[in-house]
Design a protein around this motif. Structure first.
Motif, PDB file in Angstrom:
ATOM      1  N   UNK A   1       0.790  -1.204   0.143  1.00 34.41           N
ATOM      2  CA  UNK A   1      -0.186  -0.043  -0.002  1.00 34.41           C
ATOM      3  C   UNK A   1       1.022   1.393   0.013  1.00 34.41           C
ATOM      4  N   UNK A   2       1.875   0.957   0.826  1.00 34.47           N
ATOM      5  CA  UNK A   2       2.773   2.241   0.666  1.00 34.47           C
ATOM      6  C   UNK A   2       3.535   2.602  -0.774  1.00 34.47           C
ATOM      7  N   UNK A   3       3.644   1.437  -1.148  1.00 33.61           N
ATOM      8  CA  UNK A   3       4.241   1.495  -2.584  1.00 33.61           C
ATOM      9  C   UNK A   3       3.273   2.200  -3.376  1.00 33.61           C
ATOM     10  N   UNK A   4       2.111   1.805  -3.451  1.00 34.04           N
ATOM     11  CA  UNK A   4       1.128   2.716  -4.376  1.00 34.04           C
ATOM     12  C   UNK A   4       0.869   4.130  -3.700  1.00 34.04           C
ATOM     13  N   UNK A   5       1.044   4.346  -2.673  1.00 38.12           N
ATOM     14  CA  UNK A   5       0.806   5.807  -2.195  1.00 38.12           C
ATOM     15  C   UNK A   5       2.065   6.436  -2.826  1.00 38.12           C
ATOM     16  N   UNK A   6       3.372   5.882  -2.589  1.00 41.94           N
ATOM     17  CA  UNK A   6       4.523   6.732  -3.014  1.00 41.94           C
ATOM     18  C   UNK A   6       4.351   7.171  -4.280  1.00 41.94           C
ATOM     19  N   UNK A   7       3.810   6.119  -5.219  1.00 35.20           N
ATOM     20  CA  UNK A   7       3.699   6.191  -6.954  1.00 35.20           C
ATOM     21  C   UNK A   7       2.651   7.575  -7.044  1.00 35.20           C
ATOM     22  N   UNK A   8       1.654   7.211  -6.432  1.00 30.74           N
ATOM     23  CA  UNK A   8       0.586   8.486  -6.456  1.00 30.74           C
ATOM     24  C   UNK A   8       0.949   9.942  -6.000  1.00 30.74           C
ATOM     25  N   UNK A   9       1.565   9.822  -4.991  1.00 25.50           N
ATOM     26  CA  UNK A   9       2.166  11.018  -4.421  1.00 25.50           C
ATOM     27  C   UNK A   9       2.987  11.827  -5.188  1.00 25.50           C
ATOM     28  N   UNK A  10       4.003  10.703  -5.793  1.00 25.75           N
ATOM     29  CA  UNK A  10       5.056  11.426  -6.582  1.00 25.75           C
ATOM     30  C   UNK A  10       4.651  11.888  -7.982  1.00 25.75           C
ATOM     31  N   UNK A  11       3.770  11.282  -8.527  1.00 22.73           N
ATOM     32  CA  UNK A  11       3.097  11.694  -9.609  1.00 22.73           C
ATOM     33  C   UNK A  11       2.300  12.799  -9.472  1.00 22.73           C
ATOM     34  N   UNK A  12       1.722  13.101  -8.297  1.00 26.36           N
ATOM     35  CA  UNK A  12       0.853  14.376  -8.052  1.00 26.36           C
ATOM     36  C   UNK A  12       1.898  15.622  -7.712  1.00 26.36           C
ATOM     37  N   UNK A  13       2.959  15.252  -7.208  1.00 21.60           N
ATOM     38  CA  UNK A  13       3.904  16.150  -6.806  1.00 21.60           C
ATOM     39  C   UNK A  13       4.790  16.645  -7.923  1.00 21.60           C
ATOM     40  N   UNK A  14       5.385  15.759  -8.698  1.00 21.77           N
ATOM     41  CA  UNK A  14       6.145  15.866  -9.712  1.00 21.77           C
ATOM     42  C   UNK A  14       5.790  15.771 -11.301  1.00 21.77           C
ATOM     43  N   UNK A  15       4.554  15.519 -11.379  1.00 21.12           N
ATOM     44  CA  UNK A  15       3.564  15.501 -12.690  1.00 21.12           C
ATOM     45  C   UNK A  15       4.427  15.007 -13.868  1.00 21.12           C
ATOM     46  N   UNK A  16       5.419  15.430 -14.418  1.00 17.97           N
ATOM     47  CA  UNK A  16       6.028  15.308 -15.821  1.00 17.97           C
ATOM     48  C   UNK A  16       7.087  14.126 -15.813  1.00 17.97           C
ATOM     49  N   UNK A  17       7.481  13.572 -14.679  1.00 15.31           N
ATOM     50  CA  UNK A  17       8.630  12.703 -14.875  1.00 15.31           C
ATOM     51  C   UNK A  17       7.966  11.146 -15.035  1.00 15.31           C
ATOM     52  N   UNK A  18       8.962  10.367 -15.536  1.00 15.97           N
ATOM     53  CA  UNK A  18       8.650   8.744 -15.894  1.00 15.97           C
ATOM     54  C   UNK A  18       8.598   8.140 -14.348  1.00 15.97           C
ATOM     55  N   UNK A  19       7.396   7.250 -14.224  1.00 20.07           N
ATOM     56  CA  UNK A  19       7.800   6.378 -13.039  1.00 20.07           C
ATOM     57  C   UNK A  19       7.434   5.044 -13.490  1.00 20.07           C
TER      58      UNK A  19
END
Ligand code: SF4
Length: 358
Positions: A254-272
């Motif tokens: 669950x933390x793994x998914x939260x990290x992906x989601x929050x990183x996407x919301x915070x950094x927007x245009x990077x590749x994840x």
């Protein structure tokens, strides 16, 4: 916790509050928001990086890693140049767009020259069309530059944690946090698209640490992220002390998914990347990663005969599948999410491209 805000940028406290959130409805809302930000910023294409884990020989002894130097139970291998090029050719012919060369860490001349030759030959066999990402650990500026000039253009070097104290517990005394940071800076200076990432759910790691990891990605102006839940490798110093109950694994996932989601919301245009580690904890883990904002998949194309010997952690998925089986399986999984596959495209980090325009 409030609902996901539409503000341009989340603040540290807001990220922390989501990191600690347990309400399933609110988490669903978070993933939905992250997926929308992915569509709005980098689109619905998932890009492949076929990964060739060409050697498990490593001079390092990271305390969590299954192929650390002092693990004498590991059968060591290095694929021949011919075998590696065969995998690269398969990748090219199957329109994977890019590949990743990954191995344990070595810094000797013979290895450096071997990798240089591989990069040049992969470029040649694909008429310059295959993008090459390297994931070969800490090297000197000169080595990084040599490989860049040979044709590699992305480099993945995970910081594993941005908390220096925790980093020092994860590594023996001769592995320096500062060296890793300097390597990331060198890679950027040379012109690589730079990737990093962390392990999520490590013993003694707090939610605050994870939030700081996301802020670290921003501070370091990172272009791509490859991170995943910590998966125990039992015969390692960290594996021996780590708890590994069903509940702990669920929390790590669950933390793994939260990290992906929050990183996407915070950094927007990077590749994840939606990493294999997600799938090691949940059969549909990579799909969940894509739905939480990831846009890169790294299918393993290492020859089946070597996969069982390249296990950085226990129970790695897909070690019995060959590249053809992986391709068919992944295609179905990605379609199921509603995303498309960017066959034959490099899928470079938009963040990197945007910087270049400035
Ligand atoms: S994490 Fe990388 S550098 Fe560390 S022991 Fe494993 S393969 Fe070697």
């Amino acid at each position: 916790m409030s609902s996901v805000s539409n503000e341009k940028e989340l603040g540290r406290n807001e990220i922390l509050s989501f990191m600690k959130e347990e309400n399933e409805e609110k988490l669903k809302e978070l993933y939905k928001k992250a997926y929308k930000i992915k569509l709005d910023n980098v689109g619905d294409k998932v890009y492949y990086r076929g990964i060739i884990e060409f050697s498990n020989i490593c001079q390092k002894n990271c305390n969590y890693c299954g192929i650390r130097k002092s693990n004498s139970d590991v059968h060591r291998f290095t694929m021949s140049e011919e075998e590696i090029l065969e995998s690269a050719k398969w990748s090219y012919e199957n329109s994977y767009g890019s590949l990743v060369l990954q191995s344990g860490e070595r810094q000797d001349e013979e290895y450096i020259e071997f990798v240089t030759g591989l990069i040049e030959k992969i470029k040649k066999l694909s008429n310059g069309e295959l993008g090459i990402t390297l994931s070969l650990g800490e090297q000197t500026f000169e080595t990084y530059e040599k490989w860049y000039n040979a044709g590699a253009h992305r480099y993945l070097l995970r910081i594993e944690t941005s908390n220096k104290e925790l980093y020092n517990k994860l590594h023996p005394a001769d592995h320096k946090f500062e060296t890793r940071i300097n390597c990331l800076k060198d890679l950027k200076k040379i012109g690589y698209q730079v990737g990093t990432g962390v392990m999520i759910g490590l013993p003694e790691q707090t939610e605050e640490d994870l939030v700081d990891d996301i802020l670290f990605f921003k501070d370091m102006d990172i272009d791509m992220i490859g991170m995943g839940p910590y998966i125990v490798s039992e015969k390692t110093p960290i594996g021996e002390i780590a708890q590994n109950s069903k509940e702990i694994k669920k929390k790590r996932f669950e933390l793994g998914l939260k990290m992906i989601a929050l990183t996407r919301i915070y950094l927007k245009d990077i590749n994840i990347a939606a990493t294999t580690a997600l799938q090691a904890l949940n059969p549909v883990g990579r799909e969940a990663g894509l739905k939480a904002g990831a846009n890169i998949i790294m299918p393993v194309i290492t020859h089946k005969n070597y996969r069982k010997d390249y296990q950085l952690y226990d129970n790695k998925p897909c070690i019995d599948d060959n590249a053809v089986e992986c391709k068919a399986c992944l295609e179905n999984r990605i379609k199921g999410v509603g995303d498309k596959i960017g066959y034959g495209e490099w899928g470079d980090s938009l963040h990197y491209k945007n910087k270049k325009k400035m």
